[in-house]
Design an enzyme around this catalytic site. Structure first.
Site, PDB file in Angstrom:
ATOM      1  N   GLU A  16       0.855  -1.196   0.000  1.00  0.00           N
ATOM      2  CA  GLU A  16       0.000   0.000   0.000  1.00  0.00           C
ATOM      3  C   GLU A  16       0.886   1.238   0.000  1.00  0.00           C
ATOM      4  OE1 GLU A  16      -3.059   1.075  -0.038  1.00  0.00           O
ATOM      5  OE2 GLU A  16      -4.480  -0.432   0.653  1.00  0.00           O
ATOM      6  N   ASN A 147      -9.696   5.628   2.779  1.00  0.00           N
ATOM      7  CA  ASN A 147      -8.840   5.397   1.621  1.00  0.00           C
ATOM      8  C   ASN A 147      -8.898   6.596   0.685  1.00  0.00           C
ATOM      9  OD1 ASN A 147      -7.173   3.074   1.096  1.00  0.00           O
ATOM     10  ND2 ASN A 147      -8.973   1.784   1.353  1.00  0.00           N
ATOM     11  N   ASP A 196     -10.308   2.284  -3.981  1.00  0.00           N
ATOM     12  CA  ASP A 196      -9.289   2.127  -2.943  1.00  0.00           C
ATOM     13  C   ASP A 196      -8.352   3.331  -2.986  1.00  0.00           C
ATOM     14  OD1 ASP A 196      -7.278   0.964  -1.156  1.00  0.00           O
ATOM     15  OD2 ASP A 196      -8.157  -0.969  -1.601  1.00  0.00           O
TER      16      ASP A 196
END
Length: 292
Positions: A16, A147, A196
């Site tokens: 991420e 997010n 996301d």
């Protein structure tokens, strides 16, 4: 149309928060579930790993060197080797139920970090901000999984997404960067991917990793889909711009919660991809702390 390519021979668990350092020409990212921050230098191919005792949900580079990192129990400043130096504040959620997730730095140099509410029984996650003087405050709530943080080129809008709730929000910012009332900007029907992590390009278009959607999408400032790029994996997690001209899109992906059979069928799940694009992206600011 350009196709995504592998950055290098790497597969993570939950990569991420890709972050490009223009001075180093290097990409940083976190593997949340492996409790790591990674650095890959494009020209040399050097790959370095910084290990932590807790999950680093998100981080940013500091102007003074090192990282600001949101670990499960709280937010810290570290040195250039990832060693913890100063604790800024505790996780405002119960850390047993919510870890930090997406985050980044605004145009003023302040660090924003959202949480992910693990029980998923109500919208219990939060969005926090660390100001330049290291003061920490909760800025938004009514979130299930924070997010998609990105800021428009004119600094008038902050974008965020709530992945489990299939929504992207837009929040107006005043001249000092203070947020107004959050607005629903775009919703997604079930089965078409969930928004996301994200990044903003220089034309004010929002690039979103569509988790469970097998693709990356570029949205106009009005929320219209302008482009889609297919991926060979189901779950991209976040994107960022980088490269010498800021026209390389770096894409992190995950294999979290995937079966052995799915990982075998799609072995690149958890890899990092690059995509050459026509429009330059916005540079990610570094965290700017002001200490007395």
């Amino acid at each position: 149309m350009n196709k995504p390519e592998l950055l290098f021979d790497y597969v993570g668990h939950l990569p991420e928060c890709p972050t490009w350092d223009h001075d180093e020409q290097a990409l940083y990212w976190t593997d949340i579930l492996e409790c790591e921050i990674h650095r890959f230098q494009l020209h040399s191919g050097e790959h370095k790993v910084f290990s932590f005792k807790e999950e680093p949900g998100c981080f940013a580079l500091r102007e003074n060197g090192g990282f600001i990192v949101a670990l499960r129990s709280g937010i810290w400043l570290t040195d250039a080797q990832g060693q913890l130096e100063t604790k800024i504040g505790d996780n405002p959620n119960n850390p047993a139920l919510a870890r930090f997730n997406d985050g980044g730095v605004d145009p003023v140099g302040r660090f924003w970090a959202g949480t992910y509410w693990g029980p998923r029984d109500y919208n219990g996650a939060l969005l926090c901000r660390i100001d330049n003087d290291l003061h920490m405050q909760v800025m938004q709530c009514d979130i299930l999984g924070a997010n998609g943080l990105a800021f428009s080129p004119d600094s008038r809008w902050m974008y965020t997404s709530d992945t489990p709730n299939h929504v992207i929000y837009r929040t107006p910012l005043n001249a000092q960067g203070e947020p107004g009332l959050r607005q629903v900007w775009k919703t997604f029907p079930c089965g078409n991917g969930r928004p996301d992590g994200a990044a903003m390009d220089s034309e004010g278009c929002y690039w979103s990793a569509l988790f469970d959607g097998w693709c990356i999408a570029r949205f106009s400032p009005q929320g219209e889909i302008l482009e889609e790029y297919a991926l060979p994996v189901r779950c991209p997690t976040m994107v960022c711009f980088g490269g010498p001209e800021m026209k390389t899109l770096f894409i992190t992906t995950t294999r979290e919660n995937m079966t052995t059979q799915e990982c075998a069928a799609y072995p690149l799940s958890g890899a990092i991809f690059t995509l050459n694009v026509a429009v330059a992206g916005m540079h990610k600011p570094k965290f700017k702390e002001i200490t007395q």
